[in-house]
Structures are given as structure tokens and as C-alpha cells.
Design a protein around this motif. Structure first.
Motif, PDB file in Angstrom:
ATOM      1  N   LEU A   1      47.857 -81.942 -61.765  1.00  0.00           N
ATOM      2  CA  LEU A   1      48.767 -82.979 -62.255  1.00  0.00           C
ATOM      3  C   LEU A   1      48.048 -84.314 -62.411  1.00  0.00           C
ATOM      4  CD1 LEU A   1      51.809 -83.255 -62.997  1.00  0.00           C
ATOM      5  CD2 LEU A   1      52.140 -84.199 -60.703  1.00  0.00           C
ATOM      6  N   ARG A   2      47.222 -84.663 -61.444  1.00  0.00           N
ATOM      7  CA  ARG A   2      46.483 -85.929 -61.524  1.00  0.00           C
ATOM      8  C   ARG A   2      45.620 -85.984 -62.782  1.00  0.00           C
ATOM      9  NH1 ARG A   2      45.019 -90.140 -58.358  1.00  0.00           N
ATOM     10  NH2 ARG A   2      46.225 -89.336 -56.614  1.00  0.00           N
ATOM     11  N   HIS A   3      44.972 -84.887 -63.117  1.00  0.00           N
ATOM     12  CA  HIS A   3      44.144 -84.852 -64.327  1.00  0.00           C
ATOM     13  C   HIS A   3      45.001 -85.015 -65.585  1.00  0.00           C
ATOM     14  CE1 HIS A   3      40.710 -83.965 -61.929  1.00  0.00           C
ATOM     15  NE2 HIS A   3      41.056 -82.715 -61.645  1.00  0.00           N
ATOM     16  N   ARG A   4      46.137 -84.347 -65.613  1.00  0.00           N
ATOM     17  CA  ARG A   4      46.968 -84.356 -66.824  1.00  0.00           C
ATOM     18  C   ARG A   4      47.707 -85.687 -67.020  1.00  0.00           C
ATOM     19  NH1 ARG A   4      49.379 -78.271 -67.769  1.00  0.00           N
ATOM     20  NH2 ARG A   4      47.455 -77.158 -67.212  1.00  0.00           N
ATOM     21  N   PHE A   5      47.951 -86.397 -65.927  1.00  0.00           N
ATOM     22  CA  PHE A   5      48.601 -87.692 -66.025  1.00  0.00           C
ATOM     23  C   PHE A   5      47.650 -88.795 -66.487  1.00  0.00           C
ATOM     24  CE2 PHE A   5      52.331 -87.169 -62.793  1.00  0.00           C
ATOM     25  CZ  PHE A   5      53.082 -86.560 -63.795  1.00  0.00           C
TER      26      PHE A   5
ATOM     27  N   ASN B   1      45.819 -89.769 -68.939  1.00  0.00           N
ATOM     28  CA  ASN B   1      45.914 -90.465 -70.224  1.00  0.00           C
ATOM     29  C   ASN B   1      47.339 -90.878 -70.590  1.00  0.00           C
ATOM     30  OD1 ASN B   1      43.113 -90.211 -70.742  1.00  0.00           O
ATOM     31  ND2 ASN B   1      43.432 -88.116 -71.503  1.00  0.00           N
ATOM     32  N   VAL B   2      48.246 -90.726 -69.625  1.00  0.00           N
ATOM     33  CA  VAL B   2      49.653 -91.036 -69.886  1.00  0.00           C
ATOM     34  C   VAL B   2      50.132 -92.242 -69.078  1.00  0.00           C
ATOM     35  CG1 VAL B   2      52.020 -90.138 -69.712  1.00  0.00           C
ATOM     36  CG2 VAL B   2      50.168 -88.639 -70.462  1.00  0.00           C
ATOM     37  N   VAL B   3      49.663 -92.342 -67.849  1.00  0.00           N
ATOM     38  CA  VAL B   3      50.195 -93.343 -66.927  1.00  0.00           C
ATOM     39  C   VAL B   3      49.485 -94.689 -67.088  1.00  0.00           C
ATOM     40  CG1 VAL B   3      50.833 -91.558 -65.273  1.00  0.00           C
ATOM     41  CG2 VAL B   3      48.608 -92.684 -65.070  1.00  0.00           C
ATOM     42  N   THR B   4      50.063 -95.717 -66.476  1.00  0.00           N
ATOM     43  CA  THR B   4      49.482 -97.057 -66.404  1.00  0.00           C
ATOM     44  C   THR B   4      49.157 -97.361 -64.948  1.00  0.00           C
ATOM     45  OG1 THR B   4      51.505 -98.306 -65.951  1.00  0.00           O
ATOM     46  CG2 THR B   4      51.089 -97.676 -68.248  1.00  0.00           C
TER      47      THR B   4
ATOM     48  N   ARG C   1      57.950 -92.930 -70.961  1.00  0.00           N
ATOM     49  CA  ARG C   1      56.848 -92.431 -70.132  1.00  0.00           C
ATOM     50  C   ARG C   1      57.383 -91.509 -69.036  1.00  0.00           C
ATOM     51  NH1 ARG C   1      54.541 -96.841 -69.254  1.00  0.00           N
ATOM     52  NH2 ARG C   1      53.008 -96.648 -70.926  1.00  0.00           N
ATOM     53  N   LEU C   2      58.517 -91.838 -68.458  1.00  0.00           N
ATOM     54  CA  LEU C   2      59.137 -90.964 -67.458  1.00  0.00           C
ATOM     55  C   LEU C   2      59.447 -89.597 -68.056  1.00  0.00           C
ATOM     56  CD1 LEU C   2      61.605 -93.486 -65.758  1.00  0.00           C
ATOM     57  CD2 LEU C   2      59.556 -92.503 -64.715  1.00  0.00           C
ATOM     58  N   ASP C   3      59.928 -89.583 -69.292  1.00  0.00           N
ATOM     59  CA  ASP C   3      60.212 -88.319 -69.967  1.00  0.00           C
ATOM     60  C   ASP C   3      58.934 -87.508 -70.175  1.00  0.00           C
ATOM     61  OD1 ASP C   3      62.906 -88.911 -70.137  1.00  0.00           O
ATOM     62  OD2 ASP C   3      62.795 -89.691 -72.181  1.00  0.00           O
ATOM     63  N   ARG C   4      57.868 -88.176 -70.617  1.00  0.00           N
ATOM     64  CA  ARG C   4      56.602 -87.478 -70.850  1.00  0.00           C
ATOM     65  C   ARG C   4      56.057 -86.904 -69.548  1.00  0.00           C
ATOM     66  NH1 ARG C   4      52.752 -91.575 -73.789  1.00  0.00           N
ATOM     67  NH2 ARG C   4      51.367 -89.743 -73.858  1.00  0.00           N
ATOM     68  N   MET C   5      56.167 -87.660 -68.477  1.00  0.00           N
ATOM     69  CA  MET C   5      55.699 -87.178 -67.178  1.00  0.00           C
ATOM     70  C   MET C   5      56.502 -85.958 -66.731  1.00  0.00           C
ATOM     71  SD  MET C   5      55.057 -90.829 -65.262  1.00  0.00           S
ATOM     72  CE  MET C   5      54.409 -90.125 -63.726  1.00  0.00           C
ATOM     73  N   GLU C   6      57.807 -85.981 -66.965  1.00  0.00           N
ATOM     74  CA  GLU C   6      58.635 -84.828 -66.591  1.00  0.00           C
ATOM     75  C   GLU C   6      58.185 -83.571 -67.328  1.00  0.00           C
ATOM     76  OE1 GLU C   6      63.258 -83.242 -66.795  1.00  0.00           O
ATOM     77  OE2 GLU C   6      62.866 -85.413 -66.764  1.00  0.00           O
ATOM     78  N   GLN C   7      57.892 -83.693 -68.602  1.00  0.00           N
ATOM     79  CA  GLN C   7      57.466 -82.525 -69.361  1.00  0.00           C
ATOM     80  C   GLN C   7      56.119 -82.001 -68.859  1.00  0.00           C
ATOM     81  OE1 GLN C   7      59.459 -80.938 -71.701  1.00  0.00           O
ATOM     82  NE2 GLN C   7      57.918 -79.380 -71.215  1.00  0.00           N
TER      83      GLN C   7
END
Length: 397
Positions: free
Chosen positions: A237-241, A243-246, A283-289
Motif C-alpha cells: 500500500l505504501r508503494h502504491r500511495f 504518487n497519489v498522496v501529499t 483523493r480519498l476516493d482514489r485511495m479507497e480504490q
């Protein structure tokens, strides 16, 4: 309207005696426990002595009501399993003192509230969630804590205390004073924070089901170890997040339960909490997916079953401009250049109340940014300044 600072501090310290634990000023006062109900009964007595009308609703939200329509001020008084003495309690006792001072001065009408289960023994900010109408009581009654106790079972301790839910239009707005629970004010030397917006939050539980087996005779390559699935998920999860998180995005796996939880048994089941927060709803939606895709892939790769409970949460919320302006004016008058506008990275009851009433929040510093811990603390001069700023804003508004 003159607040009594000594009375405010004395009652704040008295409230921490209910559930006092650990070292220093630590408190254990989980929602619906004996310590919580003792504290609520004590608070109801203080409300009555202040000339206000105490009112418990069906989930245990405790209001101290002024006559007629009024401004509502408060927070919550339950704690985390290892909590501090100020988280929520500060806003409740500040609300009580301001409501009492307003009544002594002949107005304006101010009511106080201590919402129930803000800390999420059941759901997320449960009491204000139900009162605001976001969740129906009949649905919330099925919520369980980590021990399998339902909300319906827990709130039986209310007994004959509980009355009806209060209508929202009984109140003109909501103000909540709180410790920051982070390091920004403490590190900058500012003494007051006026909240601009509150972060959004998502929360769920995830269940991996593998195969329970003997720890000495089951080869590693044949294991369906549910805990190893949790570890793989967390790493992936850390790797996949990435490029998405701030830098302000956070996520937490704060509770893990293994079955059968024995040293010599490969765990066949693992249940864990998954929570993520951000100021951007997309961003919350993208993280959920990403979370859903990752747990599905980990389960498939390890030959396990996985289920994800319904996702609960609250969207990011902007504070009401008029109430926020009142707090800013009061902060400028009393804290001079030692205040700032700032977002809240923590969730608060104001997030729910903002859906039915204008709402705003005020922060005071947390020493070393520590909260949700026995070491949580704030200098008393900062507590008093926060009370003064809040009272000045209430009177002006």
C-alpha cells in the motif's frame, strides 16, 4: 459577560478524575463505560447548578440548554483507551463556563454539549453523526466495538436518563474549542489557531481468512498465514500511495486482531482497521480504490479470502465564514500576532454539526504536539487564553 477562569480550570481538573489512569494527567474514559457515565452525571449536575437544563438524548449526547434558541458551544468528554485530560473535555468545560457566564450576565443565550463517542468506540464521531442525521439510530445500533459489543447493548447504561433527540433549529450555530493535537502551534510559538477547514476521513475494517495450522510442521511455502497477508498489504500500500498522496495525507492501521492469537499456531484469520485522511474528497476516493484493489490482489496471490466492511467517513468540511470571522477578530484582539488560520488534520464533532448548523473551531497548542496519549498537555495560560478568545467571540456573535 465575565468568564471565571479559576472555576473553569478547577472543573477541567475535576473532570479528569473520572477515569484517571497511567502517569501524570492520563485518562481512560471510553464511551458508555462506568467512568464515562459517572463523568456525564457529574456534568449534568454542574449544568443544573448553572441554571441550565440538562438533557440526555437516546445515544447519550448531553446538552445543557438555555431557554429558547441559543448558540451551542461544546465538544466531547469520552477518551481514547489511553487518552489525555484535554481532548474534547476542554471544549465541554469551556462551553459550560461560557454558557454559565452568559446566563449570569443576562445573555446572550448559550447552550453547552458533550457529544457521545467522538473517539469512535463505535463508528466515527458516533454521537454527533447520529444527532446530525447522517446515520439512523437503528443502523448505528448494529455497530460493534473491537470486543463485539453492539452500540444497542452499550447504550443500555443510559437507562432512564435518555430523552428525545433535540431539533437542530433549537440552535443558531456551533463553536468548538479543542487542543490542536499536532505540533504546528507548539513549534511556531502561536497560541491560538482558528480552523479554516477539517480534514475528511474514511474508515473500515478488513478481514483476511487463510488457514489456521501448526507452526512447527507447516512449511513456509504452504502456509496461508493471515498475518503475513496483512504485512504484505501494508508494504504494498505504501508503494502504491506514493504518487497519489501529499505530505498532509495520512493513513493508519491502528488495530489488528489475530485468530487464534497463539504463539504456536499459524493465524488463520486477521482483522485490521484501515483509516485514511485528506483534505481532498477526490483523493480519498482514489485511495479507497487503491486499498480495495490491493487487498484483492494480496488475497488472490496468497490463496485467501478477504472481505472489506462498509466504508464509513466524513467528507472534508469548511468552517462557516461568519463564525470563523468572529473567532479571528477575537484572536487578533487578545492574542495579537500569536494566532494563525490553520486546517485541522484531526476529525471533530464540528465536521458533523456543520451539515446542519453553521460551525467553527478554535485551537490551543498541544505541548510537543502530543495527543491520544497519557502525556497530552497544554499550558494553563494557553487554556485560559483560548477560553477568553472563545467567550469574546460568543459575545460579539
Amino acid at each position: 459577560m465575565q468568564v471565571n477562569e479559576d472555576r473553569f480550570l478547577a472543573e477541567l481538573h475535576q473532570l479528569r478524575t473520572f477515569g484517571a489512569a497511567g502517569v501524570g494527567k492520563g485518562v481512560r474514559r471510553r464511551a458508555y463505560t462506568a467512568a464515562d457515565m459517572e463523568a456525564r452525571d457529574w456534568l449534568a449536575d454542574r449544568i443544573h447548578e448553572a441554571g441550565l437544563t440538562p438533557h440526555f438524548d437516546p445515544v447519550g449526547n448531553l446538552f445543557g440548554l438555555a431557554e429558547g434558541q441559543s448558540l451551542l458551544v461544546g465538544s466531547h468528554s469520552d477518551t481514547q483507551p489511553e487518552g489525555g485530560w484535554l481532548d474534547g473535555a476542554l471544549g465541554v468545560i469551556a462551553g459550560l463556563e461560557i454558557a454559565r457566564a452568559a446566563r449570569e450576565a443576562g445573555g446572550p443565550p448559550v447552550s453547552v454539549v458533550s457529544f457521545q463517542d467522538e473517539e469512535g468506540r463505535f463508528g466515527v464521531t458516533t454521537g454527533s453523526d447520529i444527532w446530525s442525521g447522517k446515520i439512523a439510530l437503528q443502523d448505528a445500533d448494529a455497530f460493534t466495538d473491537t470486543e463485539g459489543v453492539t452500540l444497542a447493548q452499550a447504550r443500555q447504561v443510559l437507562s432512564d436518563r435518555a430523552g428525545a433527540f433535540l431539533p437542530h433549529d433549537r440552535f443558531t450555530g456551533f463553536l468548538e474549542m479543542h487542543i490542536e493535537q499536532g505540533p504546528a502551534l507548539d513549534q511556531s510559538g502561536d497560541r491560538i489557531g482558528v480552523v479554516s477547514d477539517i480534514v475528511g476521513i474514511r474508515d473500515t475494517r478488513i478481514h483476511f481468512v487463510g488457514q489456521q495450522n501448526h507452526a512447527g510442521t507447516t512449511p513456509m511455502h504452504l502456509r496461508q498465514d493471515a498475518f503475513q497477508a496483512v504485512c504484505t498489504f501494508a508494504t504494498e500500500l505504501r508503494h502504491r500511495f506514493a504518487n497519489v498522496v501529499t505530505p498532509r495525507t495520512v493513513w493508519t492501521m491502528g488495530h489488528v486482531s489475530l485468530h487464534p492469537n497463539a504463539a504456536s499456531v499459524v493465524p488463520g484469520r486477521a482483522t485490521f482497521s484501515m483509516q485514511w485522511r485528506d483534505q481532498d474528497a477526490d483523493r480519498l476516493d482514489r485511495m479507497e480504490q487503491i486499498i480495495r484493489d490491493t487487498v484483492a490482489e494480496v488475497a488472490q496471490q496468497s490463496g485467501m479470502a478477504v472481505t472489506v466492511d462498509p466504508v464509513m467517513g466524513i467528507p472534508p468540511v469548511a468552517m462557516d465564514e461568519r463564525l470563523r470571522s468572529g473567532l479571528q477578530t477575537a484572536a487578533e484582539a487578545l492574542a495579537c500576532d500569536k494566532w494563525r488560520d490553520m486546517p485541522s488534520g484531526a476529525l471533530h464533532d464540528a465536521s458533523n454539526v456543520a451539515s446542519v448548523l453553521p460551525a467553527a473551531m478554535l485551537f490551543v497548542p498541544s505541548i510537543n504536539g502530543i495527543s491520544h496519549d497519557f502525556a497530552e498537555d497544554t499550558r494553563e495560560e494557553d487554556l485560559v487564553l483560548g477560553l477568553q478568545v472563545l467567550a469574546r467571540a460568543v459575545q460579539a456573535l
